[in-house]
Design a protein around this motif. Structure first.
Motif, mmCIF file in Angstrom:
data_model
loop_
_atom_site.group_PDB
_atom_site.id
_atom_site.type_symbol
_atom_site.label_atom_id
_atom_site.label_comp_id
_atom_site.label_asym_id
_atom_site.label_seq_id
_atom_site.Cartn_x
_atom_site.Cartn_y
_atom_site.Cartn_z
ATOM 1 N N THR A 249 56.575 37.577 17.296
ATOM 2 C CA THR A 249 55.973 37.354 15.982
ATOM 3 C C THR A 249 55.448 35.914 15.919
ATOM 4 O OG1 THR A 249 58.080 36.641 15.046
ATOM 5 C CG2 THR A 249 57.559 39.006 14.931
ATOM 6 N N PRO A 250 54.644 35.572 14.911
ATOM 7 C CA PRO A 250 54.135 34.192 14.812
ATOM 8 C C PRO A 250 55.232 33.138 14.792
ATOM 9 C CG PRO A 250 52.883 35.609 13.368
ATOM 10 C CD PRO A 250 53.997 36.448 13.908
ATOM 11 N N LEU B 67 49.044 47.159 26.724
ATOM 12 C CA LEU B 67 50.264 47.278 25.936
ATOM 13 C C LEU B 67 51.258 48.204 26.625
ATOM 14 C CD1 LEU B 67 48.822 47.670 22.311
ATOM 15 C CD2 LEU B 67 49.796 45.606 23.357
ATOM 16 N N ASP C 110 44.771 50.298 19.134
ATOM 17 C CA ASP C 110 44.689 48.883 19.523
ATOM 18 C C ASP C 110 44.051 48.059 18.409
ATOM 19 O OD1 ASP C 110 41.936 49.178 19.652
ATOM 20 O OD2 ASP C 110 41.896 49.485 21.818
ATOM 21 N N PRO C 111 44.009 46.736 18.543
ATOM 22 C CA PRO C 111 43.468 45.868 17.472
ATOM 23 C C PRO C 111 42.013 46.141 17.126
ATOM 24 C CG PRO C 111 44.798 44.581 18.979
ATOM 25 C CD PRO C 111 44.656 45.942 19.597
ATOM 26 N N PRO D 141 52.220 42.486 15.614
ATOM 27 C CA PRO D 141 51.629 41.167 15.316
ATOM 28 C C PRO D 141 50.216 40.991 15.822
ATOM 29 C CG PRO D 141 53.891 40.916 16.056
ATOM 30 C CD PRO D 141 53.530 42.358 16.261
ATOM 31 N N ASP D 142 49.829 41.709 16.901
ATOM 32 C CA ASP D 142 48.473 41.517 17.448
ATOM 33 C C ASP D 142 47.444 42.401 16.760
ATOM 34 O OD1 ASP D 142 49.239 43.990 18.387
ATOM 35 O OD2 ASP D 142 48.420 43.694 20.404
ATOM 36 N N GLY D 143 47.844 43.168 15.739
ATOM 37 C CA GLY D 143 46.916 44.031 15.017
ATOM 38 C C GLY D 143 46.938 45.479 15.478
ATOM 39 N N SER D 144 47.685 45.775 16.526
ATOM 40 C CA SER D 144 47.790 47.167 16.988
ATOM 41 C C SER D 144 48.842 47.904 16.158
ATOM 42 C CB SER D 144 48.135 47.214 18.473
ATOM 43 O OG SER D 144 49.333 46.517 18.728
ATOM 44 N N GLN E 124 44.309 43.620 25.078
ATOM 45 C CA GLN E 124 45.439 43.457 25.969
ATOM 46 C C GLN E 124 46.015 44.812 26.372
ATOM 47 O OE1 GLN E 124 48.084 39.734 25.431
ATOM 48 N NE2 GLN E 124 47.809 40.497 23.354
ATOM 49 N N ALA F 37 52.981 42.933 26.484
ATOM 50 C CA ALA F 37 51.516 42.827 26.478
ATOM 51 C C ALA F 37 51.066 41.911 27.597
ATOM 52 C CB ALA F 37 51.021 42.316 25.120
ATOM 53 N N MET G 248 56.137 40.717 23.522
ATOM 54 C CA MET G 248 55.401 40.304 22.324
ATOM 55 C C MET G 248 56.344 39.641 21.319
ATOM 56 S SD MET G 248 52.904 42.617 19.861
ATOM 57 C CE MET G 248 51.804 43.003 21.239
#
Length: 533
Positions: free
Chosen positions: A386-387, A325, A289-290, A405-408, A323, A360, A384
């Motif tokens: 992307t930006p 997942l 996870d992030p 994208p969330d760092g996971s 979050q 998520a 989920m």
């Protein structure tokens, strides 16, 4: 009382038993044509969704669980009562027949279908002794009355008939025993993992009304390795060639055992059968996870959707923070991407890849309610992105890592095979097998044993010479060799055996005795014996 007596007579007749047996076969047909809930609950749901017009009616009629329906049980019980009521009186008659000596010698032996007569140089006692000795050597039951000998054999023919009908009762008892005390369950176990024979371990489980959890034999099975091989040639490419599971077993007393389970070659552990009924792939993934914590790591079972093992599955990561997942998608053992989209073109893992989407949402509170491990509950989850707003979908091969994208992160570490085992206990199976063997033995006895009666009389004729009369009667149609037995019996008593025969089965005579009133041959064995008397 008169009505009850009439009902009982009709119920226990052979005609009613045959009608009920036919009815049982007919009412079992829906169980073969429609998916059954105890065996394939998912297929039942799919069938009902595809046929909504009749689904409710079929459900009310119990057609999705035929063998546990009240009407099937009613036919089953009526058939058992009918067979028992039919067989028990026949057994009594048969036992009395065994204790009854052969019938007395008829007055007119020359009227039987096969007969021989002539004079003998032996004394009366010598002729009767010789005839009696011959009959006993051929396993006839013998009765001697003064100047005659009566013999009969073939009692096992009726025993065969009774045994055949009794086998149906034994079969029904065995099936009933299985239905009440037996159980059947299925469990999916990944290579390197173990399965213990406990209710909590099963993915699907059905049992009879008399079953208790304590009846489960305590043992554990480790799946060390599953081997699958497929045809790689052009002919029958992809066809299964080898499916086998190498296992270790720990028995209740702790004693170990190694074995191999193959298709149609089950493993038997403490009276419980373990069948290999399916297999598939379980990708080994790790989700970080992030926060940098490993939220999930291990194999995940994906279920095959076609013959090339295009497999669908989900990876749930409830412990991820901040979050929840979830990953949903396909595992393709031999992956290609063409105009049909991502798909597998061969069932073996020659080029494995996963194609996944990511979901998520807020962490969920544990409720204790059961949830399928093969589907993702998307309540409160969003896919989920992307930006720039693009939905996150990706493919990944073994050894690769995907940054989200969330760092996971998700890494595809390896893949293993999983094995679907069917564990069943059928305490009445030996009765069912025994009933089949008894039915075959009973039919064989009924077809090949020939009930036969022979008589021999020795008495002086008008000239003072000793005259021998022999006759025989078959109690079954299409029997052969009766005339030969009669001639042999007459020859044993001192009558010369005929040198030739006209080729017609009965009468085969050494010397045909003429009659003053009637020399016709009766039309049937029963009529022949009646006329002879």
């Amino acid at each position: 009382m008169r009505f009850l007596r009439l009902f009982w007579v009709q119920l226990t007749s052979m005609r009613t038993a045959l009608l009920l047996l036919f009815t049982l076969a007919v009412v079992a047909i829906p169980g073969s044509l429609l998916p059954q809930r105890p065996v394939a609950p998912i297929r039942v749901s799919d069938w009902k969704a595809a046929n909504p017009a009749v689904a409710d009616l079929y459900e009310r009629l119990g057609l999705f669980d035929v063998y546990h329906s009240p009407w099937f049980a009613a036919v089953y019980l009526l058939l058992m009562i009918s067979l028992i009521g039919c067989i028990v009186p026949r057994i009594g008659v048969y036992v009395r027949a065994l204790s009854t000596p052969p019938p007395r010698t008829p007055r007119h032996l020359h009227r039987l279908p096969a007969q021989a007569s002539g004079t003998t140089a032996l004394s009366a006692d010598e002729a009767l002794d010789a005839g009696e000795a011959l009959l006993r050597s051929k396993r006839f039951r013998v009765r001697r009355d003064g100047e005659s000998v009566a013999a009969e054999r073939g009692y096992l023919r009726e025993f065969g008939n009774i045994l055949f009908h009794l086998s149906f009762v034994i079969m029904l008892v065995g099936l009933g025993w299985n239905s009440l005390w037996g159980y059947k369950g299925e469990v999916i176990t990944v290579e390197g993992q173990a399965f213990s024979n406990n209710l909590t371990q099963y993915d699907d489980f059905t049992a009879g009304a008399a079953f208790k959890p304590a009846d489960l034999a305590p043992f554990t099975v480790w799946i060390d390795r599953f081997t699958a091989k497929f045809e790689t040639g052009e002919v029958q490419r992809g066809a299964a060639r080898v499916f086998s599971a190498d296992v270790r077993v720990a028995h209740a007393d702790g004693s170990p055992e190694t074995a191999t389970i193959e298709v149609n070659e089950p493993l038997v552990v403490d009276g419980t059968q373990i069948h290999l009924v399916g297999h598939g792939y379980a990708p080994v993934v790790t989700v970080t996870d992030p926060t940098g914590q490993v939220a999930f790591s291990g194999p995940v079972v994906f279920l095959p959707q076609d013959g090339n093992f295009t497999s669908m599955g989900v990876v749930k990561v409830p412990d991820a923070r901040p979050q929840y997942l979830g990953f949903e998608g396909f595992f393709l053992p031999t992956a290609v991407v063409d105009d049909q989209g991502p798909r597998s073109v061969f069932p073996d893992a020659l080029q494995p890849e996963m194609f996944l989407t990511v979901w998520a949402g807020e962490p969920r509170t544990e409720t204790g309610l059961p949830e399928s491990v093969y589907s993702l509950n998307k309540t409160g989850l969003t896919q989920m992105r992307t930006p720039d707003g693009t939905l996150v979908t990706f493919k990944i091969a073994p050894g690769q890592i995907v940054d989200l994208p969330d760092g996971s992160k998700l890494s595809f570490d390896d893949w293993r095979r999983w094995t679907k085992l069917q564990v069943s206990y059928e305490p009445g199976l030996w009765l069912v097998i025994a009933s089949v063997l008894l039915a075959v033995a009973g039919v064989s006895a009924s077809l090949y044993i020939r009930p036969r009666r022979l008589w021999l009389r020795v008495r002086p004729d008008a000239d003072g010479a000793l005259r021998v009369e022999a006759g025989g009667l078959d109690r079954a149609e299409s029997a052969t060799g009766l005339a030969d037995d009669v001639d042999e019996l007459a020859a044993a008593a001192g009558v010369p055996h005929p040198d030739a025969r006209d080729g017609v089965e009965g009468p085969g005579v050494a010397e045909v005795a003429a009659t003053d009133d009637d020399d016709s041959t009766p039309a049937s064995p029963a009529a022949a014996q009646e006329v002879a008397r």
